[in-house]
Design a protein around this motif. Structure first.
Motif, PDB file in Angstrom:
ATOM      1  N   TYR A   1      12.205  -6.241   1.780  1.00  0.00           N
ATOM      2  CA  TYR A   1      13.132  -5.107   1.865  1.00  0.00           C
ATOM      3  C   TYR A   1      14.100  -5.302   3.034  1.00  0.00           C
ATOM      4  CZ  TYR A   1      10.197  -2.765  -1.564  1.00  0.00           C
ATOM      5  OH  TYR A   1       9.516  -2.430  -2.701  1.00  0.00           O
ATOM      6  N   ASN A   2      14.883  -6.371   2.959  1.00  0.00           N
ATOM      7  CA  ASN A   2      15.795  -6.711   4.054  1.00  0.00           C
ATOM      8  C   ASN A   2      17.127  -5.974   3.987  1.00  0.00           C
ATOM      9  OD1 ASN A   2      13.900  -8.471   4.950  1.00  0.00           O
ATOM     10  ND2 ASN A   2      15.066 -10.337   4.585  1.00  0.00           N
TER      11      ASN A   2
ATOM     12  N   ALA B   1      15.931  -1.436   0.747  1.00  0.00           N
ATOM     13  CA  ALA B   1      15.780  -1.908  -0.623  1.00  0.00           C
ATOM     14  C   ALA B   1      15.778  -3.435  -0.598  1.00  0.00           C
ATOM     15  CB  ALA B   1      16.908  -1.384  -1.517  1.00  0.00           C
ATOM     16  N   ARG B   2      15.488  -4.028  -1.739  1.00  0.00           N
ATOM     17  CA  ARG B   2      15.482  -5.485  -1.797  1.00  0.00           C
ATOM     18  C   ARG B   2      16.876  -6.068  -1.972  1.00  0.00           C
ATOM     19  NH1 ARG B   2      10.184  -5.275  -5.613  1.00  0.00           N
ATOM     20  NH2 ARG B   2      11.477  -3.611  -6.447  1.00  0.00           N
ATOM     21  N   SER B   3      17.794  -5.240  -2.456  1.00  0.00           N
ATOM     22  CA  SER B   3      19.164  -5.700  -2.686  1.00  0.00           C
ATOM     23  C   SER B   3      20.046  -4.483  -2.918  1.00  0.00           C
ATOM     24  CB  SER B   3      19.227  -6.606  -3.926  1.00  0.00           C
ATOM     25  OG  SER B   3      18.995  -5.839  -5.099  1.00  0.00           O
TER      26      SER B   3
ATOM     27  N   VAL C   1      11.094   2.241   5.936  1.00  0.00           N
ATOM     28  CA  VAL C   1      10.384   1.331   6.829  1.00  0.00           C
ATOM     29  C   VAL C   1      10.449   1.910   8.240  1.00  0.00           C
ATOM     30  CG1 VAL C   1      10.719  -0.743   5.447  1.00  0.00           C
ATOM     31  CG2 VAL C   1      12.465  -0.075   7.105  1.00  0.00           C
ATOM     32  N   ARG C   2       9.479   1.518   9.049  1.00  0.00           N
ATOM     33  CA  ARG C   2       9.334   2.121  10.375  1.00  0.00           C
ATOM     34  C   ARG C   2       8.987   1.042  11.390  1.00  0.00           C
ATOM     35  NH1 ARG C   2       5.152   4.331  13.437  1.00  0.00           N
ATOM     36  NH2 ARG C   2       5.708   6.246  14.588  1.00  0.00           N
ATOM     37  N   ARG C   3       9.513   1.226  12.598  1.00  0.00           N
ATOM     38  CA  ARG C   3       9.210   0.284  13.690  1.00  0.00           C
ATOM     39  C   ARG C   3       8.937   1.085  14.956  1.00  0.00           C
ATOM     40  NH1 ARG C   3      12.831  -3.140  17.243  1.00  0.00           N
ATOM     41  NH2 ARG C   3      11.554  -4.921  17.888  1.00  0.00           N
TER      42      ARG C   3
ATOM     43  N   TRP D   1       8.368  -4.337  11.677  1.00  0.00           N
ATOM     44  CA  TRP D   1       8.614  -3.248  10.740  1.00  0.00           C
ATOM     45  C   TRP D   1       7.429  -3.115   9.782  1.00  0.00           C
ATOM     46  CZ3 TRP D   1      12.769  -0.014  10.986  1.00  0.00           C
ATOM     47  CH2 TRP D   1      13.851  -0.428  11.772  1.00  0.00           C
ATOM     48  N   SER D   2       7.181  -1.882   9.330  1.00  0.00           N
ATOM     49  CA  SER D   2       6.125  -1.661   8.341  1.00  0.00           C
ATOM     50  C   SER D   2       6.600  -0.624   7.340  1.00  0.00           C
ATOM     51  CB  SER D   2       4.830  -1.195   9.005  1.00  0.00           C
ATOM     52  OG  SER D   2       5.034   0.011   9.722  1.00  0.00           O
ATOM     53  N   PRO D   3       6.209  -0.755   6.067  1.00  0.00           N
ATOM     54  CA  PRO D   3       6.617   0.223   5.050  1.00  0.00           C
ATOM     55  C   PRO D   3       5.902   1.549   5.239  1.00  0.00           C
ATOM     56  CG  PRO D   3       5.119  -1.390   4.115  1.00  0.00           C
ATOM     57  CD  PRO D   3       5.411  -1.850   5.507  1.00  0.00           C
TER      58      PRO D   3
END
Length: 341
Positions: A223-224, A244-246, A261-263, A269-271
């Motif tokens: 999910y960049n 999202a992935r794209s 996502v969270r950091r 990062w984690s979903p």
């Protein structure tokens, strides 16, 4: 009291909490808005930017609208921002960004505008290009520095983050290790110099007012593709982003598949899933954090309005009468006003 606004389709929506219950009201807009901003010093003052139909102004929380005044030379207004600190003539200074990329400034509540043409003199300008319309590009995001009123950042899609230290008169080009495909920028209310970037290539941050940057994508894969970001007002090292992935899976609810996502505190990062809808059919969330209540985050997408009180670790869906037609719409222009009413 918190009042939140977002746009979707040809309407603007107001959400506010009254006597422990959230209510939402839909108000027709003069055009589909791609961006929204509120003047914190004038109750009910909103700005909405549209593709091909210019910038609009409301003084009654979106019940009625009028066109902005003269000086914006392009009709596609892709971004709008109100300075949290700089006030002129009784109005917070407002900025508007267009396609093709230009930046405009108003010191009289949008009645007149001046251009910031030096933005187009940057060496990287020849490489700016928006992939769906590669012949052009636009100012996707505007972030006036809340700690230094002379400083402003703009995100060019696709070109990167540009910085001015003199209210747009001159500009510094994109710095190494920031992201090219800038979608959203935000700053921390308590920490001068800290700026955060969500972009098509992931996440980047600066600790020195944009002089140097680092990209931090550990844990994002696959999910960049980041779209929105918000940071905890009580902890500058806690942030939540929509991912999202794209781009194909980010925006259109018919094919969307997105997550949050969270950091925290420099970790990867984690979903985040708890309390949120299934990823399939869920378009990217627009995000806001409360400016003074630590740990409070707001998220809205096609499927509903969600709140977190634990810095984005868990979420709950707010019980609102959610119109069916919103489930097929992309959300734009999420903004909030906090008042003492």
């Amino acid at each position: 009291m918190e009042v939140l606004y977002f746009s979707a389709g040809s309407s603007v929506y107001e959400m506010k909490k009254e006597e422990q219950e959230w209510i939402m009201e839909e108000r027709p807009a003069p055009a589909p808005f791609l961006c929204l901003a509120a003047d914190p010093g004038r109750k009910g003052r909103l700005y909405g930017g549209s593709f091909n139909e210019g910038l609009w102004i409301s003084d009654d929380s979106g019940k009625t609208w009028k066109p902005a005044g003269s000086g914006i030379s392009h009709n596609s207004v892709m971004s709008v921002a109100v300075s949290p600190t700089e006030v002129k003539n009784g109005y917070h200074v407002v900025w508007a960004g267009t396609e093709p990329s230009r930046l405009f400034r108003s010191e009289d509540g949008g009645e007149t505008w001046v251009d910031c043409p030096a933005l187009l003199d940057l060496p990287s300008k020849s490489s700016w290009s928006f992939p769906p319309r590669p012949y052009t590009h636009h100012v996707r995001w505007i972030e006036p520095d809340r700690h230094e009123e002379n400083r402003i950042f703009v995100g060019i899609e696709l070109g990167g983050v540009m910085k001015s230290e003199d209210k747009g008169m001159s500009w510094e080009d994109r710095k190494a290790n920031s992201q090219y495909d800038c979608h959203t920028l935000t700053m921390h209310p308590q920490v001068p110099g800290r700026i955060y970037e969500a972009a098509g290539g992931g996440y980047a941050e600066s600790f020195d007012a944009g002089n140097t940057w680092q990209t931090v994508n550990e844990g994002l894969e696959p999910y960049n593709y980041l779209v929105h970001i918000a940071v905890d007002s009580g902890n500058p090292d806690t942030m939540v982003a929509s991912a999202a992935r794209s781009p194909y899976e980010a925006y259109d609810p018919a094919r969307a598949s997105s997550i949050l996502v969270r950091r925290e505190d420099g970790a990867p990062w984690s979903p985040v899933y708890k309390g949120l809808p299934d990823t399939e059919g869920s378009s990217v969330f627009a995000l806001i954090s409360h400016p003074s209540q630590s740990g409070v985050f707001y998220a809205v997408n096609n499927l509903g309005f969600y709140l977190s009180y634990d810095a984005g670790q868990t979420w709950g869906k707010v019980p609102l009468e959610w119109p069916d037609h919103l489930t097929t719409k992309r959300i734009h222009g999420f903004t909030m006003v906090v008042s003492s009413d």
